[in-house]
Design a protein around this motif. Structure first.
Motif, PDB file in Angstrom:
ATOM      1  N   GLY A  15      31.066  33.492  -3.055  1.00 19.60           N
ATOM      2  CA  GLY A  15      32.172  33.158  -2.172  1.00 19.60           C
ATOM      3  C   GLY A  15      31.844  33.555  -0.749  1.00 19.60           C
ATOM      4  O   GLY A  15      30.729  33.958  -0.441  1.00 19.60           O
ATOM      5  N   ASP A  21      38.727  36.233  -2.357  1.00 25.66           N
ATOM      6  CA  ASP A  21      38.802  35.020  -3.161  1.00 25.66           C
ATOM      7  C   ASP A  21      40.254  34.555  -3.274  1.00 25.66           C
ATOM      8  O   ASP A  21      41.089  35.211  -3.899  1.00 25.66           O
ATOM      9  CB  ASP A  21      38.218  35.338  -4.547  1.00 25.66           C
ATOM     10  N   ARG A  22      40.548  33.412  -2.664  1.00 26.35           N
ATOM     11  CA  ARG A  22      41.945  32.921  -2.643  1.00 26.35           C
ATOM     12  C   ARG A  22      42.472  32.654  -4.049  1.00 26.35           C
ATOM     13  O   ARG A  22      43.637  32.879  -4.336  1.00 26.35           O
ATOM     14  CB  ARG A  22      42.055  31.638  -1.826  1.00 26.35           C
ATOM     15  N   ASP A  23      41.597  32.122  -4.937  1.00 30.92           N
ATOM     16  CA  ASP A  23      42.050  31.800  -6.296  1.00 30.92           C
ATOM     17  C   ASP A  23      42.578  33.039  -7.002  1.00 30.92           C
ATOM     18  O   ASP A  23      43.594  32.989  -7.699  1.00 30.92           O
ATOM     19  CB  ASP A  23      40.886  31.219  -7.112  1.00 30.92           C
ATOM     20  N   GLN A  24      41.869  34.132  -6.804  1.00 34.52           N
ATOM     21  CA  GLN A  24      42.280  35.365  -7.469  1.00 34.52           C
ATOM     22  C   GLN A  24      43.650  35.805  -6.961  1.00 34.52           C
ATOM     23  O   GLN A  24      44.486  36.279  -7.730  1.00 34.52           O
ATOM     24  CB  GLN A  24      41.266  36.477  -7.211  1.00 34.52           C
TER      25      GLN A  24
END
Ligand code: HEM
Lengths: 544, 316
Positions: A405, A411-414
């Motif tokens: 990343g 990490d935006r998803d996390q």
């Protein structure tokens, strides 16, 4: 008008008996390929083919822009990618054009080289029978000496003017002087085209045997860099190189100087490094934006600067880790973004079990000079009042998934999926060097200090110097080719056959032929014939 | 100083505009009076040693058009002086050469173009009839520079602070200026040639009072043949040398570099075409005009359309 001579027809070739059609086709294609018209068409194609490279982002220039293009045009991008639009200058069709062009160039230059070598050894040709047909002409006028003496004198005068001359005796007692000048035009032209070829070869050679890489170099002994492949942030080796071919050196950034205008515009940058080459003694060297560090086998350019806050995190078990975190400048005032991640935080020392949900990360901005109004934008690029605005997160940082990343944000998803949760308030925490911040679980973050960082580009191109020499020679050739003019002058000296000039006198006639478009030839011809004929100056006769 | 420069800029454009109007006036009124005769004489005399000027004594009271033409040339020279002032005051205000951003770059390039034009005019007064087009292009380019590209005076970014800056930028500016003004005789040659071939529709009618086509064509070639090696040095030798010292690579296919390469290839094609007997001179001249378009693209287009890929072109 430019005179391009037809190549001498192969008169001595044996008469074609049974022409092999394949051979004939090959020969014809070769003739076509090496014609000036083909060269013209190929030059055009080259120009047109270069255009898309300025319209579409290029991988060789900026990889990130290409990825952005893919995100912005998900349908179109893969299609045009297959056509090579993001690698125009490495694409097969671009290569096809310039390889054809240079094949044409070789096919064109080699025969010209041979012809020119012949022309350099040849003598100026015999005078034409009818000089008055030439573009420049002076009709017969008298000279006192006998024909042979007059011819020799005229030739001497021309030789002094750097003409190549030939004096010939005709059967009928008359003499001719043939003179030619301007061979340097063709010499220069050939030099120029050969230089183009050498530059192309240089580009290819540099591509095969060169390498380049980038690296962010943070100040400090613990942040040194040695030229091993894994230590680069990014590196590309030429196809003929392996990692062991890289030169051996180590760098440590000891100091970074920068000055700024009042409005924040940078005035100057300079980096001071300790260099060790091949395990030798360390030397201190300084390099700046336009003055790279030139090592044996590598040039190091300073291409950017920034700041790296040093953060120490002591987790709830009292285990401390220190990180030097490079932040990415986002504006002129060096407001910089960055993230400090501590995936090994909160490992229970009793069990040594790593708990994925207990990792810690900090995200935010660094301002070298804090704003007066508390906004998260730097007021000045120098380290006048450094401050960090950070938010804290706990949970799974998502670092183990294997997708590399960004190193400047979490990490935006996390975060979106809730696996990583913000544990600080809405307003980010303000930290100045030396200050620390205690989190809800007793963990503590300390802002230790700020270090400078330099973005450097490292590169080696073994063909560079040769190419420079080639292009300078080529430029000289080009200038010769465009400024020198090939021209011929003839004189015919006849014995004066009538009585009024007395015995031994002669009559001289002259003609001139500019072989390339040349505005000044008329004047030159007039001046040359003026001296050669030593004419009566009031006489206007003889002017055409 | 910076304000002076801006005001001088406005005056420069006005002077060129006025010159343009007067050139146009001459165009409209002018008979083929003295200028026309002079042209004819020069052509007859070309090649052979010039015959003593026998017609100089024609009393010919200058006509209205003639006057307009003279005023136009005077205004053109005034414009050039103001233009020089614009660039000089700008340089003084910034304490460096006025070549640091797109606006200054265009001001300097057109200054060279204008100077070359006035120089050509002094040597060949016959060409005064091209003045309308020369001043038109100056007005358009300067106007565009002020409207689209204006940048306040500022210091150079460190990357521009190099002696290569002087070598690279000065040679590129001079050669671009000459290429730009070289497009005027090129276009007029095509118009005149069309007129001579009997075309009487719009652009060709402009060819009515224009001097001899052959002379325009030769002038086109000489301007381009002079500018080409200079451009080769500036854009393809000094530029890469500087890029190597500054960015670590001598050539990186940045949009500016791409378009310099394209211009270079197109102008090389022009020189080729002109040297190839089987290619018509009109075709060669069209290629020169295409080269002009690529130069404009580099001057304006690259800075406007491809922003973001390269920041240095407007940095300043
Ligand atoms: C690689 C691309 C090429 C470039 C950039 C190039 C460039 C040039 C330039 C700028 C000139 C002008 C110099 C002058 O007029 O004396 C020139 C002349 C010339 N080129 Fe090329 N050239 C290329 C390829 C070729 C090829 C493939 C041929 C052969 C078919 C060729 C044949 C010639 C000839 C015969 C001249 C002399 C013209 C004259 O007599 O003035 N060139 N070239």
């Amino acid at each position: 008008m430019t005179v391009v001579e037809d190549r001498p027809a192969t008169a001595d070739a044996p008469p074609p008996r049974r022409v092999n059609p394949v051979w004939a086709l090959l020969r014809n294609s070769w003739r076509q390929l090496t014609s000036m018209r083909t060269a013209l068409v190929l030059l055009f194609l080259l120009a047109v083919a270069a255009v898309p490279g300025s319209i579409f982002p290029q991988r060789s220039v900026n990889r990130e822009n290409v990825s952005e293009y893919f995100t912005a045009h998900p349908k179109l991008a893969p299609v045009i990618d297959r056509l090579g639009a993001f690698d125009v200058y490495a694409s097969p069709w671009f290569a096809a054009i310039y390889l054809l062009l240079f094949t044409s160039l070789i096919g064109c230059v080699l025969p010209r080289l041979r012809d020119h070598a012949r022309a350099l050894r040849s003598v100026p040709p015999q005078a034409p029978k009818r000089m008055d047909r030439l573009p420049h002409h002076v009709a017969a006028s008298p000279r006192p000496e006998a024909p042979d003496a007059a011819a020799q004198a005229i030739a001497r005068g021309l030789r002094r003017k750097m003409f190549r001359t030939r004096v010939r005796e005709e059967g009928d007692g008359s003499w001719t002087v043939s003179a030619e000048k301007g061979y340097l035009k063709e010499t220069g032209n050939l030099l120029f085209h050969l230089a183009l070829l050498s530059v192309l070869i240089g580009v290819g050679f540099g591509h095969w045997y060169g390498w380049h890489g980038n690296r962010i170099l943070v100040q400090g002994q613990d942040q040194g860099f040695c030229s091993a492949l894994p230590q680069f942030d990014e590196a590309t080796l030429g196809p003929r190189l392996t990692a062991s071919d890289l030169p051996k050196f180590c760098l440590e950034l000891t100091d970074f100087q920068s000055t700024f205008q009042d409005n924040g515009q940078p005035k100057s940058f300079g980096a001071t490094v300790e260099v060790t080459e091949d395990g030798g003694p360390a030397t201190t060297r300084t390099f700046t934006v336009n003055d790279p560090l030139r090592l044996d086998g590598a040039n190091i350019n300073l291409i950017g600067q920034g700041y790296a806050p040093v953060l120490r995190y002591t987790d709830k078990y009292g285990v401390a880790q220190t990180k030097v975190v490079p932040f990415l400048p986002t504006d002129l005032m060096m407001t910089s973004e960055g993230v400090a991640q501590f995936p090994d935080a909160n490992v229970d020392p009793a069990t040594n079990n790593r708990d994925d949900k207990q990792q810690v990360g900090f995200e935010g901005v660094f301002l070298p000079t804090a704003g007066t109004d508390g906004s998260a934008a730097s007021r000045f690029p120098a380290l006048d009042d450094p401050v960090l605005y950070l938010s804290a997160y706990r949970g799974d940082l998502g670092l183990d998934v294997g997708i590399p990343g960004s190193v400047y944000s979490l990490d935006r998803d996390q975060i979106d999926s809730g696996r990583l949760q913000k544990i600080s308030g809405d307003r980010p925490q303000v930290l100045r060097p030396g200050q620390s911040w205690t989190l809800d679980d007793g963990g503590r973050l300390e802002f230790v200090e700020v270090r400078r960082l330099a973005t450097i580009s490292l590169r080696h191109d073994p063909a560079q110097v040769t190419m420079l020499i080639g292009s300078v020679l080529g430029l000289m050739g080009l200038m010769l080719s465009l400024s020198v003019h090939r021209r011929r002058i003839w004189f015919r000296v006849l014995p004066a056959d009538d009585t009024d000039t007395g015995t031994g006198g002669s009559v001289v006639e002259a003609g001139g032929l500019p072989r390339t478009d040349h505005a000044g030839f008329g004047d030159e011809f007039a001046a040359l014939t003026e001296t050669a004929l030593a004419r009566d100056h009031d006489s206007e006769e003889g002017k055409s | 100083m910076a304000e002076w420069s801006d005001q001088l800029m406005a005056l420069t454009v006005l002077a060129y505009l006025a010159a343009m109007v007067c050139y146009a006036g001459e165009y409209a009124f002018g008979q083929r009076s003295r200028i026309g005769k002079a042209a004819a004489r020069q052509l007859v005399g070309a090649g052979a040693p010039a015959a003593p000027a026998a017609e100089e004594n024609t009393p010919a009271k200058p006509s209205k058009g003639e006057w307009a033409g003279r005023v136009a040339v005077a205004l053109n020279v005034v414009g050039l002086a103001l233009h020089l002032g614009t660039a000089a005051t700008r340089g003084i205000a910034a304490e460096r050469m006025p070549w640091g951003n797109m606006y200054e770059y265009i001001v300097s390039t057109t200054l060279v173009g204008s100077a070359v034009w006035v120089g050509v005019l002094l040597r060949k007064p016959v060409l005064r009839h091209l003045g309308l087009f020369a001043s038109l292009s100056l007005v358009v380019l300067l106007g565009a520079a002020s409207l689209i590209a204006y940048t306040p005076v500022g210091p150079l970014v460190p990357a521009l602070n190099s002696y290569w800056f002087v070598f690279h930028v000065s040679t590129v500016i001079i050669s671009s200026g000459i290429f730009l003004i070289g497009a005027v005789p090129a276009a007029m040659f095509l118009i005149k040639n069309g007129y001579d071939e009997g075309k009487r529709s719009f652009p060709y009618t402009l060819g009515k009072r224009v001097p001899d086509a052959g002379m325009l064509e030769r002038l086109t070639f000489r301007l381009h043949a002079f500018a080409f090696p200079l451009f080769t040095f500036g854009a393809l030798i000094a530029g890469p040398l500087w890029a190597e010292a500054s960015w670590g690579r001598y050539w990186g296919w940045d949009p500016k570099e791409v378009w310099a390469f394209i211009s270079w290839v197109v102008y090389a094609a022009y020189l080729h075409a002109r040297a190839t007997p089987s290619v018509k001179r009109t075709v060669a001249t069209w290629i020169a005009l295409l080269g002009f378009v690529t130069m404009l693209m580099n001057l304006f287009g690259v800075n406007l359309f491809f922003e973001g890929l390269h920041s240095y072109a407007n940095a300043g």
